[in-house]
Design an enzyme around this catalytic site. Structure first.
Site, mmCIF file in Angstrom:
data_model
loop_
_atom_site.group_PDB
_atom_site.id
_atom_site.type_symbol
_atom_site.label_atom_id
_atom_site.label_comp_id
_atom_site.label_asym_id
_atom_site.label_seq_id
_atom_site.Cartn_x
_atom_site.Cartn_y
_atom_site.Cartn_z
ATOM 1 N N TYR A 163 -1.494 66.733 35.358
ATOM 2 C CA TYR A 163 -1.829 66.708 36.786
ATOM 3 C C TYR A 163 -3.164 66.001 37.001
ATOM 4 C CZ TYR A 163 -2.717 68.532 41.532
ATOM 5 O OH TYR A 163 -2.985 68.664 42.877
ATOM 6 N N PHE A 196 -7.020 74.665 48.545
ATOM 7 C CA PHE A 196 -6.653 74.881 49.947
ATOM 8 C C PHE A 196 -5.456 75.819 50.047
ATOM 9 C CE2 PHE A 196 -8.761 71.790 52.872
ATOM 10 C CZ PHE A 196 -9.657 71.272 51.956
ATOM 11 N N THR A 198 -2.304 76.265 51.211
ATOM 12 C CA THR A 198 -1.132 75.568 51.749
ATOM 13 C C THR A 198 0.118 76.292 51.252
ATOM 14 O OG1 THR A 198 -0.979 74.130 49.832
ATOM 15 C CG2 THR A 198 -2.332 73.337 51.658
#
Ligand code: NAD
Length: 255
Positions: A163, A196, A198
Site C-alpha cells: 500500500y 479519516f 470514511t
C-alpha cells in the site's frame, strides 16, 4: 478554475472522500459523475445532489471510459478526483516476512499496486485525454487531476509495504503528470490524507475507530472528517497555482 460550468468525474464517488467532494462541488454548480460500484449509496447521493451515478468498475478501462463519456455528455470534463477503493487482495498481507517465516505474496503486492496506483493512472490519463479536447478557459486551463495518496506513501507502517509503495507512486506521479500535461493546460495534484473516518472504517464502528486512531493525531486529537478532504479538493480545483505536488492533510500525524 471555475468549475461551475464543467463536469467532474469522481472515482469512488459514493465513498467517504468521494461523496463529501461530490456534495461540495455540486453545490458550486458542477455536474458531478459518481463512478463507483456501491449502487445504493451512489444512486442515493446522486439524487440528493443532482448528480449522476454511473456504475463503474475501476479495475476495467472500458467501464472507466463509459463514466468519462457520461461526464462529457453533461459538460466539458474539467476535473477528475480519484478516490476509489478496490476489490480485496487475493490473500493475507502483513509484514514482508511474518513471524512464521512466510512472505507477503507477489500477487498481494501486485493487487494493491494495481488498485491504488495503476488504476489511478488509468483514470488520470483517460480523464486528461478527454480534457485535452476541451476549449481552454480564459486562464488557458483545460482541467485538473486530483489523486489521493496517503501519509503511508511518505512513512508507512509495518505491514504496509504494498500500500505504501502504491501511494508513494501517487506522490511521484503528481509532478510527473503535471510536467506531461502542462502543454495541455491540465494540472495534476495529490492529497495525502492521514487517518479519516470514511466507509473504509465503517465496519469497525465510529467510536472504536476514533478511540484507536484519534490519539495518533498531533492536533486535533481525532480522525479527519471527509468534509476536510473535500475542502482541500475544492481549493486545488479552484486555485490554478497549485500544481505538481502532494499536500499532506493529517493534523500533523507522523506514524
Ligand atoms: N480513510 C482514510 O483514512 C484514508 C487515508 C489515506 C488515504 N485514503 C485513500 O482514500 C481513497 C478513498 O478511500 P476512502 O477512505 O474514501 O474509502 P471509502 O471506502 O469510503 O470509499 C471508497 C469507494 O471506492 C468504491 N470502490 C471499491 N471498489 C471499487 C471498484 N472496483 N470500482 C469502483 N469503485 C470502487 C467503494 O464502493 C467506495 O465507495 C483510497 O485511495 C484510500 O487509500 C484513505
Amino acid at each position: 478554475m471555475d468549475i461551475s460550468n464543467g463536469s467532474v468525474l469522481i472515482s469512488g464517488g459514493a465513498g467517504g472522500f468521494g461523496g463529501a467532494t461530490a456534495r461540495r462541488l455540486a453545490a458550486l454548480g458542477a455536474k458531478v459523475v459518481l463512478a463507483d460500484l456501491a449502487d445504493e449509496r451512489g444512486a442515493e447521493l446522486a439524487a440528493e445532489i443532482g448528480g449522476l451515478y454511473v456504475q463503474t468498475d475501476i479495475m476495467d478501462e472500458t467501464s472507466i471510459q463509459a463514466a468519462i463519456d457520461a461526464a462529457i455528455s453533461l459538460a466539458p470534463l474539467r476535473a477528475a478526483v480519484i478516490a476509489h477503493g478496490g476489490p480485496p487482495p487475493p490473500d493475507k498481507g502483513g509484514r514482508t516476512i511474518g513471524r512464521d517465516g512466510s512472505r507477503v505474496s507477489i500477487a498481494h503486492f501486485a493487487h494493491l499496486v494495481s488498485v491504488y496506483l495503476v488504476q489511478a493512472y488509468a483514470v488520470s490519463s483517460m480523464a486528461a485525454q478527454a480534457m485535452a479536447t476541451n476549449e481552454p478557459l480564459a486562464s488557458g486551463q483545460r482541467g485538473v487531476i486530483v489523486n489521493t495518496a496517503s501519509i503511508a506513501g511518505f512513512e508507512g507502517q509495518p505491514g504496509q509495504v504494498p500500500y505504501g509503495a502504491a501511494k508513494g507512486g501517487i506522490i511521484s506521479m503528481a509532478l510527473n503528470l503535471a510536467r506531461d500535461l502542462a502543454p495541455l493546460g491540465v494540472r495534476s495534484m495529490a492529497i495525502a490524507p492521514g487517518t479519516f473516518l470514511t466507509y473504509a472504517y465503517a465496519q469497525m464502528g465510529a467510536n472504536k475507530a476514533q478511540e484507536t486512531f484519534g490519539p495518533m493525531v498531533l492536533n486535533p486529537k481525532r480522525m479527519g472528517e471527509p468534509e476536510e478532504y473535500a475542502m482541500l479538493a475544492q481549493q486545488i480545483i479552484e486555485n490554478d497555482f497549485l500544481n505538481g505536488t502532494t499536500i499532506r492533510l493529517d493534523g500533523g500525524q507522523r506514524f
